[in-house]
Write an enzyme that holds these catalytic residues in place. Sequence first.
Site, PDB file in Angstrom:
ATOM      1  N   ASP A  18       0.864  -1.198   0.000  1.00  0.00           N
ATOM      2  CA  ASP A  18       0.000   0.000   0.000  1.00  0.00           C
ATOM      3  C   ASP A  18       0.890   1.235   0.000  1.00  0.00           C
ATOM      4  O   ASP A  18       1.223   1.777   1.051  1.00  0.00           O
ATOM      5  CB  ASP A  18      -0.887   0.049   1.249  1.00  0.00           C
ATOM      6  CG  ASP A  18      -1.878  -1.088   1.346  1.00  0.00           C
ATOM      7  OD1 ASP A  18      -2.981  -0.939   0.827  1.00  0.00           O
ATOM      8  OD2 ASP A  18      -1.550  -2.109   1.974  1.00  0.00           O
ATOM      9  N   HIS A  63     -12.184  -1.478   9.351  1.00  0.00           N
ATOM     10  CA  HIS A  63     -11.222  -2.315  10.057  1.00  0.00           C
ATOM     11  C   HIS A  63     -11.819  -2.821  11.374  1.00  0.00           C
ATOM     12  O   HIS A  63     -11.466  -3.909  11.840  1.00  0.00           O
ATOM     13  CB  HIS A  63      -9.943  -1.533  10.363  1.00  0.00           C
ATOM     14  CG  HIS A  63      -9.125  -1.219   9.160  1.00  0.00           C
ATOM     15  ND1 HIS A  63      -9.385  -0.130   8.354  1.00  0.00           N
ATOM     16  CD2 HIS A  63      -8.045  -1.843   8.615  1.00  0.00           C
ATOM     17  CE1 HIS A  63      -8.501  -0.104   7.373  1.00  0.00           C
ATOM     18  NE2 HIS A  63      -7.683  -1.126   7.503  1.00  0.00           N
ATOM     19  N   ARG A  74      -6.776  10.452   2.472  1.00  0.00           N
ATOM     20  CA  ARG A  74      -6.362   9.424   1.499  1.00  0.00           C
ATOM     21  C   ARG A  74      -7.139   9.583   0.192  1.00  0.00           C
ATOM     22  O   ARG A  74      -6.741   9.020  -0.827  1.00  0.00           O
ATOM     23  CB  ARG A  74      -6.588   8.041   2.093  1.00  0.00           C
ATOM     24  CG  ARG A  74      -5.758   7.760   3.339  1.00  0.00           C
ATOM     25  CD  ARG A  74      -6.261   6.507   4.053  1.00  0.00           C
ATOM     26  NE  ARG A  74      -6.087   5.318   3.219  1.00  0.00           N
ATOM     27  CZ  ARG A  74      -6.707   4.160   3.437  1.00  0.00           C
ATOM     28  NH1 ARG A  74      -7.571   4.041   4.447  1.00  0.00           N
ATOM     29  NH2 ARG A  74      -6.485   3.126   2.651  1.00  0.00           N
ATOM     30  N   ASP A  80     -10.505  -6.456  -0.039  1.00  0.00           N
ATOM     31  CA  ASP A  80      -9.764  -5.834   1.049  1.00  0.00           C
ATOM     32  C   ASP A  80      -9.384  -6.944   2.025  1.00  0.00           C
ATOM     33  O   ASP A  80      -9.846  -8.095   1.903  1.00  0.00           O
ATOM     34  CB  ASP A  80     -10.613  -4.753   1.725  1.00  0.00           C
ATOM     35  CG  ASP A  80      -9.763  -3.660   2.371  1.00  0.00           C
ATOM     36  OD1 ASP A  80      -8.561  -3.897   2.598  1.00  0.00           O
ATOM     37  OD2 ASP A  80     -10.304  -2.574   2.646  1.00  0.00           O
ATOM     38  N   ARG A 116       4.282   2.491   2.737  1.00  0.00           N
ATOM     39  CA  ARG A 116       5.000   1.337   3.299  1.00  0.00           C
ATOM     40  C   ARG A 116       6.499   1.456   3.064  1.00  0.00           C
ATOM     41  O   ARG A 116       7.286   1.176   3.946  1.00  0.00           O
ATOM     42  CB  ARG A 116       4.492   0.026   2.684  1.00  0.00           C
ATOM     43  CG  ARG A 116       2.987  -0.167   2.738  1.00  0.00           C
ATOM     44  CD  ARG A 116       2.411  -0.095   4.127  1.00  0.00           C
ATOM     45  NE  ARG A 116       0.983  -0.397   4.134  1.00  0.00           N
ATOM     46  CZ  ARG A 116       0.140   0.027   5.068  1.00  0.00           C
ATOM     47  NH1 ARG A 116       0.570   0.785   6.066  1.00  0.00           N
ATOM     48  NH2 ARG A 116      -1.144  -0.293   5.010  1.00  0.00           N
ATOM     49  N   LYS A 162      -9.494   1.619  -5.290  1.00  0.00           N
ATOM     50  CA  LYS A 162     -10.183   1.118  -4.101  1.00  0.00           C
ATOM     51  C   LYS A 162     -10.959   2.252  -3.440  1.00  0.00           C
ATOM     52  O   LYS A 162     -10.630   3.422  -3.628  1.00  0.00           O
ATOM     53  CB  LYS A 162      -9.181   0.490  -3.129  1.00  0.00           C
ATOM     54  CG  LYS A 162      -8.090   1.430  -2.598  1.00  0.00           C
ATOM     55  CD  LYS A 162      -7.098   0.685  -1.726  1.00  0.00           C
ATOM     56  CE  LYS A 162      -6.116   1.650  -1.082  1.00  0.00           C
ATOM     57  NZ  LYS A 162      -5.074   0.955  -0.299  1.00  0.00           N
ATOM     58  N   HIS A 163     -12.051   1.931  -2.741  1.00  0.00           N
ATOM     59  CA  HIS A 163     -12.595   0.624  -2.335  1.00  0.00           C
ATOM     60  C   HIS A 163     -14.010   0.525  -2.896  1.00  0.00           C
ATOM     61  O   HIS A 163     -14.892   1.254  -2.462  1.00  0.00           O
ATOM     62  CB  HIS A 163     -12.666   0.502  -0.824  1.00  0.00           C
ATOM     63  CG  HIS A 163     -11.375   0.809  -0.113  1.00  0.00           C
ATOM     64  ND1 HIS A 163     -10.940   2.101   0.129  1.00  0.00           N
ATOM     65  CD2 HIS A 163     -10.422  -0.013   0.400  1.00  0.00           C
ATOM     66  CE1 HIS A 163      -9.785   2.050   0.789  1.00  0.00           C
ATOM     67  NE2 HIS A 163      -9.447   0.791   0.967  1.00  0.00           N
TER      68      HIS A 163
END
Length: 612
Positions: free
Chosen positions: A155, A267, A224, A340, A163, A254-255
């Site tokens: 990601d 999450h 984001r 996901d 990352r 996404k998403h």
Amino acid sequence: MPSHTRVRTALSLTAASLLLTCAVPAAGAAHPRDATARVPAASGPGHSDDATLRGRIMKTLRHMSLEEKVGQLFVTYVYGDSADTAAPADVAANRRLHGVDNARQLIEKYHVGGIVYFAWTNNLKNPQQVAALSDGIQHSAAHHRTPVPLTVATDQEHGVVYRLGPPATQFPGAMALGAGRDAGDARTTGLIGGRELRAVGVNQNYAPIADVNVDPANPVIGVRSFGEDPGLVASLAAAQIDGYEHAGVSATAKHFPGHGDTAVDSHTGLPVIDHSREEWERVDAPPFRAAIAAGVDSIMSAHIVVPSLDPSGEPATLSRPILTGLLREELGYDGVIVTDSLEMAGVRQKHTDAEIPVLALKAGADQLLMPPNTAVAYRAVLDAVADGELTEERIDASVYRILRMKFRQGLFENRYTNPSDVSALVGAPHHQAAAQAVSDRTTTLVRDDEDVLPLTPGNRRVLVTGWGATTTAALATALRDRGADTVERETGLSPTAARVEETARAARDQDLVVVATNKAGDHPEQRELVAALQSTGRPVIVIAVRDPYDIAALPGTRTYLATYSYAPVSLESAVRVLHGEIQPQGRLPVTIPGADGTGVLYPYGHGLTTAG
């Protein structure tokens, strides 16, 4: 025909994008996308394959056992900094998760089709190590009965979600790009970011965010997203996809079907989106339609319930009406659908961990990301085929799409990294310069009631305070580089009353205060800090280094900038604006509502310039 001709033609209408094609020179070997340009990969929505490509895919598919084909569906993480790591902590974690010691054994046991990298799994220490890990993973797959290369994913959204850290080039994130309004800059982030990812062996990126952030309280998307306007999000997402895929990296929109209007984090819970079908078409659909038209290699599903699209109450990841009926049949998408993470609470509310991967495949998914228990998920899919709940033809359809993506990337011809590319591309000076130039076009000056900016030479003693040790240090360093005598007082997300009092006391000895805020609306202690600093009578400049909405929680703020990101380039741009070295060019890509969440404090498109 190249796979993205239509998007390239559209982008070429702007001078910025024409310059970008020349401004980011290639280094090392030819880019994988260029090397396989003879293979037609996209024609309008979805993908069309010529006879040569179909033949290569079918030949590979015919040589695969059912176990190998089922393994191709899974993308998961593995601990360790090499494919054969023997670090005791990594081995113990892998045994708990997968029943194996390392990546090589994971590939041998489950024939997995992909690995996803994280820092917390000890995969990402430095570029040379990441490249060696990628090569080790691909080497393990190359020695299988059917040597199918792996997707290596991460990601790398930039901004607040990344990352691969420094020395890799760090760009501001999506909402900053939304403030800049430049499709060419969005393409640059994809092109440079993609080249650096591919240099270390990462060939699938879970970016860009195609969600339209219409809820300021959204706890999981926020900055984001490129913004709240569907047209803006669509154009920037398509441009970034074009950049990534020209760099040889599969982008992931996404998403789906759109996670931008929720106050629940998938999450930790199961969000319900109450958009009508008409609202979905108007707000959420345009970026995904644009992504499909751009030839995006993969689309990630969301763990959200959208009753107007599927009244069953199933999250989109497990919904056949959404993944097959809407995405495949209505929108015409025939690329890879990746779920996901299947570890997330949003998909685990109603079904067992054995049921979920089977239901996702029945819904229309292809890649099953991060199941909580690899053995349980893998066996569940095999058992479903044996029991007739899934047919082998259904498995073949997903594996075909996954193989096609890998062939299009050139992985079957060259799955390994080029050592010279690691040193030549990752964090290259011209990449860093491009990132700074992009960032300089995104800073938004929201308020400067007393014309504090640009700073005059008299502002020599500066207190730099607020959220983030790295953030405050970077701001202080940039100010010192311009002659200021700085004092740093990092206060964190929720400073104590004692810390607030101490910081205000330090401010009284300074000429100027610069305070960084981060989600101040969620942390009232930051409001107390800013109010205490304002009470000193010293000029206070507030820099929101994440959500631009912070000003609604900070009454009395007279000078306020939004960077949308705490990437070093974003902080450098903010200081350049403070000193009048550049004009603030960013315009709000979202509306800032009042403190109670109603009304309009600052409208979409608002942005000031300085007197300098």
